[in-house]
Design a protein around this motif. Structure first.
Motif: not given
Length: 186
Positions: A55-56, A63-73, A103-106
């Protein structure tokens, strides 16, 4: 669900790639996908509760938010020009609808549950073993201490002398403070 939706309907259907796009564009793309799959659409907007990542915060920064593995907002609300998100940390944050998201989860969510088996396996991943700091306090902030005492100083510090281990480092009056509706739990 980690694949992004195609950006326009006039392009030929090809392999779907992860491409970030603005929330407003995502709403129209979502409508097109519903039309393609169900032959009808009941909503003109992206549904609330949609899972997104990468998410920007500010336009054009990437993108700066929710970038780690398995992260989802989760998209929990939309009002006017802004959208409200619940981040993986539990923080509730406002962003502009024009900011790009995916869209989706990492992927690779279970990476932490894999047992490496031995220390050498960790070295193959590029993670060096941790070695004790056998120095005096003048040589290193973590140096000193008696016996098995971990840190010789009164308060722990980084190798550059800044306070570490528990002290908050966020600026007091940061520009984005008014965009955070609920802080994460400590």
């Amino acid at each position: 669900m980690g694949n992004a939706l195609p950006l326009s309907a006039d392009r030929p259907q090809q392999k779907t790639e992860e491409k970030p796009y603005a929330l407003e564009e995502a709403c129209t793309v979502w409508e097109e996908v519903l039309i393609d799959k169900k032959e009808e659409s009941t909503s003109a907007d992206m549904p609330l509760g949609m899972t997104i990542h990468n998410i920007e915060i500010t336009l054009g920064r990437g993108g700066q938010l929710a970038k780690a593995t398995g992260a989802v907002a989760k998209l929990i609300a939309k009002e006017g020009k802004s959208a409200t998100l619940k981040l993986p940390s539990g923080e509730v944050h406002l962003i502009s609808k024009n900011c790009s998201v995916t869209v989706g989860q990492v992927g690779n969510a279970g990476v932490n549950q894999k047992s490496l088996g031995r220390a050498e396996s960790k070295c193959w991943l590029g993670k060096c073993p941790i070695v004790r700091v056998l120095m005096n306090p003048v040589d290193h902030p973590y140096g000193g201490g008696k016996g098995r005492a971990p840190i010789g100083r009164k308060k722990p510090a980084t190798p550059w002398g800044y306070p570490a281990l528990g002290r908050r480092s966020r600026k007091r009056n940061k520009y984005s403070d008014n965009l955070i509706l609920r802080r994460r739990s400590k």
